[in-house]
Design an enzyme around this catalytic site. Sequence first.
Site, mmCIF file in Angstrom:
data_model
loop_
_atom_site.group_PDB
_atom_site.id
_atom_site.type_symbol
_atom_site.label_atom_id
_atom_site.label_comp_id
_atom_site.label_asym_id
_atom_site.label_seq_id
_atom_site.Cartn_x
_atom_site.Cartn_y
_atom_site.Cartn_z
ATOM 1 N N ALA A 156 26.319 50.453 -3.457
ATOM 2 C CA ALA A 156 25.971 50.934 -2.354
ATOM 3 C C ALA A 156 26.285 49.867 -1.346
ATOM 4 O O ALA A 156 26.908 49.806 -0.132
ATOM 5 C CB ALA A 156 24.356 51.281 -2.391
ATOM 6 N N SER A 157 26.019 48.404 -1.667
ATOM 7 C CA SER A 157 26.126 47.293 -0.924
ATOM 8 C C SER A 157 27.619 47.212 -0.777
ATOM 9 O O SER A 157 28.179 46.932 0.585
ATOM 10 C CB SER A 157 25.702 46.058 -1.486
ATOM 11 O OG SER A 157 26.483 45.709 -2.689
ATOM 12 N N LYS A 158 28.611 47.422 -1.691
ATOM 13 C CA LYS A 158 30.143 47.052 -1.484
ATOM 14 C C LYS A 158 30.875 48.274 -0.651
ATOM 15 O O LYS A 158 31.598 47.994 0.008
ATOM 16 C CB LYS A 158 30.573 46.707 -2.862
ATOM 17 C CG LYS A 158 30.431 45.404 -3.497
ATOM 18 C CD LYS A 158 30.512 44.287 -2.549
ATOM 19 C CE LYS A 158 30.473 42.852 -3.281
ATOM 20 N NZ LYS A 158 30.687 41.685 -2.323
ATOM 21 N N ASN A 179 31.797 35.828 1.586
ATOM 22 C CA ASN A 179 32.199 36.283 0.254
ATOM 23 C C ASN A 179 31.126 36.052 -0.693
ATOM 24 O O ASN A 179 30.939 36.861 -1.699
ATOM 25 C CB ASN A 179 33.316 34.875 -0.113
ATOM 26 C CG ASN A 179 33.540 35.019 -1.569
ATOM 27 O OD1 ASN A 179 34.098 36.018 -2.147
ATOM 28 N ND2 ASN A 179 32.964 33.916 -2.343
ATOM 29 N N TYR A 225 24.587 47.444 -6.249
ATOM 30 C CA TYR A 225 26.009 47.055 -5.922
ATOM 31 C C TYR A 225 27.119 47.797 -5.165
ATOM 32 O O TYR A 225 27.535 47.531 -4.145
ATOM 33 C CB TYR A 225 26.469 46.258 -7.318
ATOM 34 C CG TYR A 225 27.707 45.465 -7.058
ATOM 35 C CD1 TYR A 225 27.585 44.221 -6.558
ATOM 36 C CD2 TYR A 225 29.032 45.820 -7.206
ATOM 37 C CE1 TYR A 225 28.573 43.330 -6.446
ATOM 38 C CE2 TYR A 225 30.275 45.020 -7.307
ATOM 39 C CZ TYR A 225 30.069 43.701 -6.944
ATOM 40 O OH TYR A 225 30.999 43.004 -6.710
ATOM 41 N N VAL A 230 22.447 32.780 2.488
ATOM 42 C CA VAL A 230 23.306 33.691 3.526
ATOM 43 C C VAL A 230 22.360 34.915 4.054
ATOM 44 O O VAL A 230 22.635 35.435 4.846
ATOM 45 C CB VAL A 230 24.556 34.130 2.962
ATOM 46 C CG1 VAL A 230 25.627 33.004 2.989
ATOM 47 C CG2 VAL A 230 24.647 35.112 1.763
ATOM 48 N N SER A 233 34.641 45.064 -3.028
ATOM 49 C CA SER A 233 34.744 45.116 -4.707
ATOM 50 C C SER A 233 35.515 46.548 -4.788
ATOM 51 O O SER A 233 35.663 47.549 -3.973
ATOM 52 C CB SER A 233 33.638 45.356 -5.201
ATOM 53 O OG SER A 233 33.418 45.568 -6.588
HETATM 54 N N1 LIG Z 1 34.284 38.300 -9.837
HETATM 55 C C1 LIG Z 1 34.449 39.681 -9.926
HETATM 56 O O1 LIG Z 1 34.873 40.171 -11.040
HETATM 57 C C2 LIG Z 1 34.405 40.389 -8.616
HETATM 58 C C3 LIG Z 1 34.540 41.785 -8.551
HETATM 59 C C4 LIG Z 1 34.398 42.547 -7.337
HETATM 60 C C5 LIG Z 1 33.759 41.804 -6.266
HETATM 61 N N2 LIG Z 1 33.519 40.586 -6.318
HETATM 62 C C6 LIG Z 1 32.563 39.906 -5.308
HETATM 63 O O2 LIG Z 1 33.478 38.433 -5.016
HETATM 64 C C7 LIG Z 1 32.216 37.718 -4.565
HETATM 65 C C8 LIG Z 1 32.500 36.420 -5.133
HETATM 66 O O3 LIG Z 1 32.072 36.683 -6.538
HETATM 67 P P1 LIG Z 1 32.311 35.601 -7.875
HETATM 68 O O4 LIG Z 1 32.990 36.469 -8.966
HETATM 69 O O5 LIG Z 1 33.198 34.367 -7.263
HETATM 70 O O6 LIG Z 1 31.091 35.222 -8.121
HETATM 71 P P2 LIG Z 1 30.108 33.861 -8.396
HETATM 72 O O7 LIG Z 1 28.937 34.195 -9.058
HETATM 73 O O8 LIG Z 1 31.126 33.029 -9.251
HETATM 74 O O9 LIG Z 1 30.042 33.098 -6.925
HETATM 75 C C9 LIG Z 1 29.218 33.566 -6.077
HETATM 76 C C10 LIG Z 1 28.619 32.481 -5.449
HETATM 77 O O10 LIG Z 1 27.770 33.042 -4.339
HETATM 78 C C11 LIG Z 1 26.645 32.305 -4.229
HETATM 79 N N3 LIG Z 1 25.539 32.878 -3.773
HETATM 80 C C12 LIG Z 1 24.792 33.918 -4.331
HETATM 81 N N4 LIG Z 1 23.797 34.413 -3.541
HETATM 82 C C13 LIG Z 1 23.600 33.583 -2.598
HETATM 83 C C14 LIG Z 1 22.976 33.356 -1.547
HETATM 84 N N5 LIG Z 1 21.968 34.374 -1.112
HETATM 85 N N6 LIG Z 1 23.101 32.593 -0.492
HETATM 86 C C15 LIG Z 1 24.544 31.706 -0.630
HETATM 87 N N7 LIG Z 1 25.173 31.650 -1.645
HETATM 88 C C16 LIG Z 1 24.888 32.571 -2.515
HETATM 89 C C17 LIG Z 1 26.228 31.772 -5.722
HETATM 90 O O11 LIG Z 1 25.482 30.473 -5.778
HETATM 91 C C18 LIG Z 1 27.702 31.453 -6.126
HETATM 92 O O12 LIG Z 1 28.161 30.197 -5.671
HETATM 93 C C19 LIG Z 1 31.019 38.568 -4.588
HETATM 94 O O13 LIG Z 1 30.854 39.044 -3.294
HETATM 95 C C20 LIG Z 1 31.124 39.592 -5.662
HETATM 96 O O14 LIG Z 1 30.333 40.717 -5.356
HETATM 97 C C21 LIG Z 1 33.662 39.816 -7.487
#
Ligand SMILES: NC(=O)c1ccc[n+]([C@@H]2O[C@H](COP(=O)([O-])OP(=O)(O)OC[C@H]3O[C@@H](n4cnc5c(N)ncnc54)[C@H](O)[C@@H]3O)[C@@H](O)[C@H]2O)c1
Length: 246
Positions: free
Chosen positions: A152-154, A85, A150, A59, A137
């Site tokens: 900063a990005s969020k 996402n 992280y 992405v 997040s």
């Molecule tokens: N799970 C949590 O606790 C949590 C909390 C706050 C925010 N988030 C946010 O939710 C989102 C999803 O998190 P998750 O927990 O499902 O994580 P996860 O690691 O289970 O899933 C993330 C997915 O993104 C894909 N990915 C990573 N880099 C990529 C790239 N450059 N191009 C395409 N795909 C890519 C990975 O292969 C993976 O399938 C993220 O943005 C994360 O920052 C998660």
Amino acid sequence: MIDLHGKRAIVTGAASGIGRATAALLAELGAAVVLADRDTDRGEQAAKETGGAFVRCDVSQRADCERVVRTAVDLHGGVDVLFNNAGIIRRSTVCDIRDDDWDLVMAVNVRSIMLLSGLVVPLMAANGGGSIVNTGSGWGIRGGGRAVSYCASKGAVVNMTRAMAIDHGPDNIRVNCVCPGDTGMLAEEARQLGESPDAFYADAADRPLGRIGQPRDIAQTVAFLASDAATFVSGAIIAVDGAGTA
Ligand SMILES: NC(=O)c1ccc[n+]([C@@H]2O[C@H](COP(=O)([O-])OP(=O)(O)OC[C@H]3O[C@@H](n4cnc5c(N)ncnc54)[C@H](O)[C@@H]3O)[C@@H](O)[C@H]2O)c1
């Protein structure tokens, strides 16, 4: 109330966790879904389970994002819902983060939203509107330790959601942000910090609703925001975290 028949969706990070659960739920509710992820094996598996179409994509790369949007247009004729996402975390402070890790986190978590949304907004505008949901997040609302890139990005995702909602509201494009509490990333974070996953999970469950979130908890909110039940919701930053940030 949430019926997504006739909606055409793109979900990034759809091979795992929140993205996977959301792709499955949107499809369950009737949407035609394109699943995008850099992980081909798990992405194809997720697509098979949901009945959607998988596109391998980094992405952070414009050409890959263009391929995703082209596939959605070729297969479904357009895009009504974009779930930005995909995201990664690197647990470090400004003193120990490597330059390339900083750039990677910003590219995957922030630049990707600019790239994909920039491609999709003109299609939505030409079609009378659409819904974009960005994944922020709890650490985009408040700070957290040893996760400076992280956070900063969020923080950027949260405020670019508002900026996008202002820019594209006149085209009937709603832009919102879900801010998950802890779900599946915890094991990876514990690994990066060299700490025990069990202690991490126990800590994460210490919130008013008394449990760790599940990807489906987030997916349900995204489905609402994607749907016509949310026709006047835009520019909203919605914590889905069991009152963790409250
Ligand atoms: N799970 C949590 O606790 C949590 C909390 C706050 C925010 N988030 C946010 O939710 C989102 C999803 O998190 P998750 O927990 O499902 O994580 P996860 O690691 O289970 O899933 C993330 C997915 O993104 C894909 N990915 C990573 N880099 C990529 C790239 N450059 N191009 C395409 N795909 C890519 C990975 O292969 C993976 O399938 C993220 O943005 C994360 O920052 C998660």
